[in-house]
Motif scaffolding. Structure first.
Motif, PDB file in Angstrom:
ATOM      1  N   ASN A 106       0.842  -1.202   0.000  1.00 34.91           N
ATOM      2  CA  ASN A 106       0.000   0.000   0.000  1.00 34.91           C
ATOM      3  C   ASN A 106       0.878   1.252   0.000  1.00 34.91           C
ATOM      4  OD1 ASN A 106      -1.857   2.046   0.447  1.00 34.91           O
ATOM      5  ND2 ASN A 106      -2.975   0.936   2.033  1.00 34.91           N
ATOM      6  N   PRO A 107       0.854   2.069  -1.063  1.00 31.86           N
ATOM      7  CA  PRO A 107       1.708   3.269  -1.100  1.00 31.86           C
ATOM      8  C   PRO A 107       1.326   4.320  -0.068  1.00 31.86           C
ATOM      9  CG  PRO A 107       0.163   3.278  -2.936  1.00 31.86           C
ATOM     10  CD  PRO A 107       0.047   1.932  -2.277  1.00 31.86           C
ATOM     11  N   PHE A 108       0.194   4.136   0.613  1.00 29.84           N
ATOM     12  CA  PHE A 108      -0.232   5.090   1.630  1.00 29.84           C
ATOM     13  C   PHE A 108       0.250   4.701   3.030  1.00 29.84           C
ATOM     14  CE2 PHE A 108      -2.990   5.922  -1.882  1.00 29.84           C
ATOM     15  CZ  PHE A 108      -3.270   7.277  -1.816  1.00 29.84           C
ATOM     16  N   VAL A 109       0.895   3.544   3.157  1.00 33.53           N
ATOM     17  CA  VAL A 109       1.421   3.108   4.455  1.00 33.53           C
ATOM     18  C   VAL A 109       2.858   2.626   4.279  1.00 33.53           C
ATOM     19  CG1 VAL A 109       1.092   1.641   6.463  1.00 33.53           C
ATOM     20  CG2 VAL A 109      -0.905   2.368   5.124  1.00 33.53           C
ATOM     21  N   TRP A 110       3.811   3.413   4.784  1.00 32.23           N
ATOM     22  CA  TRP A 110       5.221   3.075   4.715  1.00 32.23           C
ATOM     23  C   TRP A 110       5.682   2.588   6.086  1.00 32.23           C
ATOM     24  CZ3 TRP A 110       8.169   7.502   1.732  1.00 32.23           C
ATOM     25  CH2 TRP A 110       7.492   7.783   0.535  1.00 32.23           C
ATOM     26  N   VAL A 111       6.595   1.627   6.083  1.00 33.34           N
ATOM     27  CA  VAL A 111       7.162   1.124   7.333  1.00 33.34           C
ATOM     28  C   VAL A 111       8.678   1.309   7.291  1.00 33.34           C
ATOM     29  CG1 VAL A 111       7.478  -0.855   8.849  1.00 33.34           C
ATOM     30  CG2 VAL A 111       5.301  -0.536   7.642  1.00 33.34           C
ATOM     31  N   LEU A 112       9.171   2.109   8.215  1.00 37.36           N
ATOM     32  CA  LEU A 112      10.604   2.387   8.302  1.00 37.36           C
ATOM     33  C   LEU A 112      11.195   1.598   9.454  1.00 37.36           C
ATOM     34  CD1 LEU A 112      13.134   4.138   7.523  1.00 37.36           C
ATOM     35  CD2 LEU A 112      12.322   5.783   9.237  1.00 37.36           C
ATOM     36  N   SER A 113      12.245   0.850   9.187  1.00 41.58           N
ATOM     37  CA  SER A 113      13.005   0.175  10.244  1.00 41.58           C
ATOM     38  C   SER A 113      14.219   1.048  10.541  1.00 41.58           C
ATOM     39  CB  SER A 113      13.430  -1.228   9.790  1.00 41.58           C
ATOM     40  OG  SER A 113      12.307  -2.046   9.575  1.00 41.58           O
ATOM     41  N   TYR A 114      14.160   1.725  11.673  1.00 39.29           N
ATOM     42  CA  TYR A 114      15.217   2.668  12.049  1.00 39.29           C
ATOM     43  C   TYR A 114      16.233   1.974  12.946  1.00 39.29           C
ATOM     44  CZ  TYR A 114      17.572   6.356  14.649  1.00 39.29           C
ATOM     45  OH  TYR A 114      18.516   7.136  15.249  1.00 39.29           O
ATOM     46  N   ILE A 115      17.494   2.065  12.572  1.00 37.36           N
ATOM     47  CA  ILE A 115      18.592   1.500  13.363  1.00 37.36           C
ATOM     48  C   ILE A 115      19.305   2.637  14.083  1.00 37.36           C
ATOM     49  CG2 ILE A 115      20.775   0.235  13.277  1.00 37.36           C
ATOM     50  CD1 ILE A 115      19.703  -1.249  10.853  1.00 37.36           C
ATOM     51  N   GLY A 116      19.422   2.522  15.396  1.00 39.76           N
ATOM     52  CA  GLY A 116      19.997   3.588  16.205  1.00 39.76           C
ATOM     53  C   GLY A 116      21.394   3.994  15.782  1.00 39.76           C
ATOM     54  N   LYS A 117      21.649   5.275  15.875  1.00 39.27           N
ATOM     55  CA  LYS A 117      22.934   5.839  15.460  1.00 39.27           C
ATOM     56  C   LYS A 117      24.053   5.335  16.377  1.00 39.27           C
ATOM     57  CE  LYS A 117      25.189  10.293  14.558  1.00 39.27           C
ATOM     58  NZ  LYS A 117      25.008  11.771  14.593  1.00 39.27           N
ATOM     59  N   PRO A 118      25.155   4.836  15.792  1.00 36.43           N
ATOM     60  CA  PRO A 118      26.276   4.337  16.598  1.00 36.43           C
ATOM     61  C   PRO A 118      26.864   5.425  17.497  1.00 36.43           C
ATOM     62  CG  PRO A 118      26.480   3.592  14.329  1.00 36.43           C
ATOM     63  CD  PRO A 118      25.368   4.605  14.347  1.00 36.43           C
ATOM     64  N   MET A 119      27.392   5.019  18.629  1.00 37.42           N
ATOM     65  CA  MET A 119      28.069   5.900  19.579  1.00 37.42           C
ATOM     66  C   MET A 119      27.110   6.922  20.201  1.00 37.42           C
ATOM     67  SD  MET A 119      31.002   4.536  19.336  1.00 37.42           S
ATOM     68  CE  MET A 119      32.003   5.657  20.332  1.00 37.42           C
ATOM     69  N   THR A 120      25.839   6.610  20.230  1.00 40.17           N
ATOM     70  CA  THR A 120      24.857   7.452  20.912  1.00 40.17           C
ATOM     71  C   THR A 120      24.006   6.556  21.808  1.00 40.17           C
ATOM     72  OG1 THR A 120      23.045   7.234  19.312  1.00 40.17           O
ATOM     73  CG2 THR A 120      24.727   8.893  18.841  1.00 40.17           C
ATOM     74  N   ASN A 121      23.115   7.143  22.567  1.00 37.60           N
ATOM     75  CA  ASN A 121      22.208   6.366  23.409  1.00 37.60           C
ATOM     76  C   ASN A 121      21.264   5.491  22.588  1.00 37.60           C
ATOM     77  OD1 ASN A 121      23.018   7.070  26.031  1.00 37.60           O
ATOM     78  ND2 ASN A 121      21.841   8.971  25.973  1.00 37.60           N
ATOM     79  N   LEU A 122      21.179   5.745  21.284  1.00 37.02           N
ATOM     80  CA  LEU A 122      20.297   4.964  20.416  1.00 37.02           C
ATOM     81  C   LEU A 122      21.016   3.775  19.799  1.00 37.02           C
ATOM     82  CD1 LEU A 122      18.648   7.970  18.531  1.00 37.02           C
ATOM     83  CD2 LEU A 122      17.715   6.716  20.479  1.00 37.02           C
ATOM     84  N   ASP A 123      22.303   3.688  20.031  1.00 37.59           N
ATOM     85  CA  ASP A 123      23.143   2.642  19.418  1.00 37.59           C
ATOM     86  C   ASP A 123      22.598   1.251  19.767  1.00 37.59           C
ATOM     87  OD1 ASP A 123      25.121   1.212  18.208  1.00 37.59           O
ATOM     88  OD2 ASP A 123      26.770   2.025  19.404  1.00 37.59           O
ATOM     89  N   GLY A 124      22.408   0.442  18.736  1.00 33.05           N
ATOM     90  CA  GLY A 124      21.945  -0.924  18.940  1.00 33.05           C
ATOM     91  C   GLY A 124      20.440  -1.092  18.903  1.00 33.05           C
ATOM     92  N   GLY A 125      19.715   0.012  18.784  1.00 35.61           N
ATOM     93  CA  GLY A 125      18.259  -0.068  18.767  1.00 35.61           C
ATOM     94  C   GLY A 125      17.717  -0.372  17.379  1.00 35.61           C
ATOM     95  N   LEU A 126      16.567  -1.010  17.333  1.00 33.28           N
ATOM     96  CA  LEU A 126      15.876  -1.292  16.076  1.00 33.28           C
ATOM     97  C   LEU A 126      14.411  -0.958  16.288  1.00 33.28           C
ATOM     98  CD1 LEU A 126      15.734  -2.385  13.209  1.00 33.28           C
ATOM     99  CD2 LEU A 126      15.445  -4.684  14.169  1.00 33.28           C
ATOM    100  N   PHE A 127      13.962   0.068  15.600  1.00 32.71           N
ATOM    101  CA  PHE A 127      12.622   0.591  15.834  1.00 32.71           C
ATOM    102  C   PHE A 127      11.791   0.573  14.552  1.00 32.71           C
ATOM    103  CE2 PHE A 127      15.386   2.334  19.029  1.00 32.71           C
ATOM    104  CZ  PHE A 127      14.652   2.219  20.198  1.00 32.71           C
TER     105      PHE A 127
END
Length: 468
Positions: free
Chosen positions: A346-367
């Motif tokens: 469906n072009p009206f619903v996109w799903v982004l898999s965001y990978i946390g930025k290295p060397m930050t508090n987000l490192d290692g995350g998968l959202f």
């Protein structure tokens, strides 16, 4: 002179629309500067907090036009009449408050329409506070917004000499009823009207305003007889931002007053110039939650209507499909670690898999982040939600991110993805209470050193849990 006035107002509108101020917005129907609306969002830590207060500007009104605008004013709004001498002379400003002019939201904003401001020449101020040609629409909007203070009672003349216990009680009572009516009128009633809901949560109009567009998306409803509501989308999105703050305000109100307690009349409120009513925070909470459910249902309906639009190869569907393919290609070229796909094609619903930025508090995350687009895109901006929980001061408890896409790139879907990622990864953001979308996280992030440590621990915990 008239043409110069129109040129000046047009330029001011353009400048305001380019401004990233999160508490002011302006719009007009095409190039008709005689019918201009502005939105003022109530300041943080005031009884007006995150309320939606609309302002209407008019250039060269005749009697019929002015009457039409007054009929349309169901909440705290303002009618601005610019004469041919603008900006040499200030515009005339008329306020029409809620419930047919029976509610007075401020000592300086009367129920009969009078707005007392030195900048408008309707109040005697200090030398240098009067109107000048260097001022304009933004000056007026900011002046009105400044009336929405922590203690609006202090705007009443003679306040500085009021030290009696009764005056202190009046101040508290006045704040309480303004908070209640801000929620009831400027937020709840407004959103119910936008969503076609009654106060009991019953839908009186189609969920996704399907009568506003055809499923092939090539023919939009552009009937000039339709009421001009340019802030419908921004109010819906901001409601999702501030939903938790509205609930917190209701809980605060419940702790201070009982349901069915009558509003206290202020000494400066006359028979026809008052704010009367009763507190009923329990009802407001129910209505608030019903609005949230209706907005979620509306977003879900976009996906269904989107598939129908795709089958008909509608303009918006084709555009979003093309943009999706371009973003995927740009991700490949930039070696971004993130992944993007369509949900069920469906072009009206996109799903982004965001990978946390290295060397930050987000490192290692998968959202997992879902982007839902309306069949009216870009008139209706996308609604984005983190389906994987993240404890972050720019993400609400239900996963709605607070981000700012450039106004000039509203139609560019990629700019929304970039803006969300920028909001997540910004290392030294400026303090801005207008981004308060997660009260608990916001308080910790901007609190003491120990608070910040607690915030970082909870963020890291949510990042670790995202991989489980």
């Amino acid at each position: 002179m008239a043409d110069q006035s129109v040129f000046r107002i047009t330029k001011e509108l353009s400048d305001l629309q380019k401004n990233s101020d999160l508490s002011l917005a302006v719009a007009c129907r095409d190039i008709d500067v005689r019918n201009v609306k502005a939105l003022i969002i109530g300041p943080h830590e005031t009884p007006y907090e995150f309320g939606f207060f609309e302002v209407i500007h008019g250039l060269g009104f005749d009697v019929g036009e002015m009457f039409y605008c007054v009929l349309m004013l169901l909440r705290l709004k303002f009618s601005f009449k610019f004469n041919k001498d603008y900006p040499r002379k200030s515009p005339a400003v008329i306020a029409t408050t809620t419930n047919g002019g029976r509610c007075r939201f401020n000592p300086n904003i009367y129920a009969n329409g009078r707005v007392c401001l030195s900048i408008l020449g309707t109040w005697r101020g200090e030398r240098g506070e009067e109107w000048s040609a260097a001022q304009g629409l933004e000056s007026i909007l900011l002046s009105i917004q400044s009336l929405m203070s922590t203690n609006p009672y202090e705007n009443e003349p003679g306040f500085e000499d009021a030290n009696e216990a009764s005056d202190k009680k009046n101040q508290k009572d006045y704040v309480q009823k303004i908070r209640h009516e801000t929620l009831r009128i400027s937020v709840i009633q407004r959103l119910e009207e936008y969503l076609g809901m009654s106060s009991d949560g019953t839908l009186t109009a189609p969920v996704a305003n399907r009568d506003d567009y055809d499923l092939d998306m090539d023919v939009m409803d552009d009937d000039s007889s339709v009421p001009f509501e340019p802030f419908k989308d921004i109010c819906k999105r901001r409601f999702l931002w501030y939903y938790d703050s509205y609930l917190a305000a209701i809980q605060k109100g419940k702790a201070e007053v009982k349901d069915n307690q009558v509003f206290t009349r202020m000494p400066f409120e006359g028979t026809s110039n008052t704010m009367e009513g009763k507190f009923n925070y329990s009802e407001l909470e129910k209505r608030l939650r019903n609005i949230k459910m209706a907005l979620d249902a509306e977003t879900a309906a976009w996906a269904v209507d989107g598939l129908a639009a795709k089958a008909k190869e509608g303009t918006v569907a084709v555009n979003l499909q093309r943009q999706y393919e371009q973003v995927v290609e740009s991700f490949k070229r930039s070696d971004t670690p993130h992944n993007l796909e369509l949900l069920d094609g469906n072009p009206f619903v996109w799903v982004l898999s965001y990978i946390g930025k290295p060397m930050t508090n987000l490192d290692g995350g998968l959202f997992r982040i879902k982007l839902c687009f309306s069949p009216r895109f870009p008139e209706d901006q996308p609604r984005i939600k983190f389906e994987t929980r993240m404890f972050h001061h720019r993400i609400s408890t239900d996963g709605t991110p607070c981000y700012f896409a450039p106004p000039s790139r509203r139609e560019d879907a990629k700019s929304h993805i970039e803006a969300v990622i920028d909001a997540l990864e910004e290392e030294q953001p400026p303090y801005d209470p207008r981004t308060l979308v997660h009260p608990e996280a916001f308080k910790l992030y901007w609190g003491s050193a120990d608070d910040r440590k607690m915030y970082n621990r909870r963020l890291r915990r949510s990042v670790q849990q995202s991989m489980e």
